[in-house]
Design an enzyme around this catalytic site. Structure first.
Site, mmCIF file in Angstrom:
data_model
loop_
_atom_site.group_PDB
_atom_site.id
_atom_site.type_symbol
_atom_site.label_atom_id
_atom_site.label_comp_id
_atom_site.label_asym_id
_atom_site.label_seq_id
_atom_site.Cartn_x
_atom_site.Cartn_y
_atom_site.Cartn_z
ATOM 1 N N LYS A 1 44.616 22.366 44.619
ATOM 2 C CA LYS A 1 44.077 23.312 45.599
ATOM 3 C C LYS A 1 43.620 22.648 46.891
ATOM 4 C CE LYS A 1 42.573 26.796 42.264
ATOM 5 N NZ LYS A 1 41.428 27.604 41.768
ATOM 6 N N ASP B 1 40.086 33.059 45.559
ATOM 7 C CA ASP B 1 39.129 32.763 44.487
ATOM 8 C C ASP B 1 37.716 33.247 44.838
ATOM 9 O OD1 ASP B 1 40.840 31.543 42.656
ATOM 10 O OD2 ASP B 1 40.614 29.570 43.570
#
Length: 291
Positions: free
Chosen positions: A74, A110
Site C-alpha cells: 500500500k 480504507d
C-alpha cells in the site's frame, strides 16, 4: 454509451482467501455489468513487494480498469503512480488504483470503509484514549479514521519505531499537536491498562499470518477491540477479546464498505453497501456487530 465491462484485480501477498472478487462480482452481477476480478498474489508469483510497480504497469498495459492494493504494497505503490487523490496523499498509503486515459491514480477507501464500519458496529464506545497496534498502510488509514471519528488521542504502537513515529507526526500535522503519540511494543501493558479501546492493524491473524498480535492477558472487560483483518472474520484476537469480556468489531464491515467505495471508483456506478454487507455475512459469517 456507458461502459458495462470491467477488468480489475488485487495485488498483495497471500491474497488467495480474499473476499474482494466475490464482493465486487456479486454487486456487478446485480447491476448487469460484465466484471472480472483477478487475484495477483506476489507470493504465488515469487515476486518481492517492490515489484508492485511492474505489476501495476503490466495491468495498465493489459487493459485493466483498476486495481486494489493490499499488504505489503500500500505504501510501496505510491512511487509508481501518476497522481494521488487528496486522502491517499495525506495518508501516504493507497489501496485503490484507477486507470484512466493511460494514467494511474491512487485512492484510499480504507479510511471511509473503517469509519463507516466502526460507526455502525461500535457506535457508543468511549474514544478518549485509543491504542492502535500497527503503523503500516492499513494502520495509517485506520488512525486517520479514528481521529476523524473523534478519538481524543491515538497511541500508535509498532515494532518499527521510525514507522510509528512517522505516522504519529503525520497525524499531528493533520489533526493538531498532541492527537497522536508513538510508543514501543514493550509499553503495551500500561497503555492498554489505561485505554478505552484497541485497534488492531497488523497482518497478524490473517489466514497467511495466524496468531495473536499481543498477549491475551492484556485484554480486560471494559476495553473494546476493533480488528482490521477480515480473512478470517473470526481472528484469534477477537476470540481472546470476547473471552475477556471485550466488546469487539471484526474486519468485515471495513472490507464491505471499502469495497463499495472502490467499486464506485472503478465503475462510476453507485453500489448498494447494504447488499455488500449482506454478501460478507453470506460469504464469511456475521459481520460488523459488537459481541
Amino acid at each position: 454509451m456507458a461502459k458495462d465491462s470491467f477488468l480489475v484485480g488485487l495485488i498483495g501477498a497471500g491474497v488467495g482467501p480474499s473476499l474482494s472478487p466475490a464482493l465486487h462480482e456479486r454487486e456487478a452481477d446485480r447491476q448487469g455489468l460484465r466484471y472480472l476480478y483477478r487475484l495477483i498474489d506476489i507470493d504465488v508469483l515469487g515476486a518481492r513487494p517492490e515489484a508492485v510497480g511492474e505489476l501495476v504497469r503490466a495491468a495498465r498495459d493489459l487493459g485493466f480498469d483498476g486495481l486494489n492494493i493490499t499488504h505489503p504494497c500500500k505504501q510501496l505503490v505510491i512511487g509508481h503512480l501518476d497522481a494521488l487523490a487528496p486522502q491517499a496523499e495525506a495518508l501516504g498509503a493507497v489501496n485503490t488504483v484507477v486507470f484512466e486515459n493511460g494514467r494511474a491514480t491512487g485512492h484510499n477507501t480504507d479510511v471511509t470503509g473503517f469509519a463507516a464500519s466502526f460507526a455502525r458496529g461500535l457506535p457508543d464506545v468511549p474514544l478518549e484514549r485509543v491504542v492502535q497496534l500497527g503503523a503500516g498502510g492499513a494502520g495509517a488509514a485506520v488512525a486517520h479514521a479514528m481521529l476523524t471519528l473523534g478519538a481524543g488521542r491515538v497511541t500508535v504502537v509498532d515494532a518499527l519505531a521510525d514507522r510509528a513515529a512517522g505516522l504519529a507526526a503525520a497525524l499531528n500535522r493533520h489533526f493538531g499537536e498532541g492527537r497522536a503519540v508513538a510508543a514501543a511494543p514493550d509499553r503495551l501493558a500500561p497503555l492498554l491498562a489505561a485505554a478505552d479501546g484497541l485497534v488492531h492493524a497488523t497482518p497478524t491473524g490473517m489466514a497467511a499470518h495466524p496468531g495473536l498480535p499481543l498477549s491475551a492477558g492484556l485484554l480486560r472487560p471494559g476495553l473494546w477491540v476493533a480488528e482490521v483483518v477480515y480473512r478470517p472474520l473470526e481472528t484469534e484476537l477477537l476470540r481472546a477479546a470476547r473471552a475477556s469480556g471485550c466488546a469487539t468489531l471484526d474486519g468485515g464491515g471495513m472490507a464491505a464498505f471499502q469495497a463499495a467505495d472502490a467499486f464506485r471508483l472503478f465503475t462510476g456506478r453507485e453500489p448498494d453497501a447494504a447488499r455488500m454487507l449482506a454478501d460478507i455475512e453470506d460469504l464469511a459469517g456475521a459481520v460488523g456487530t459488537p459481541k
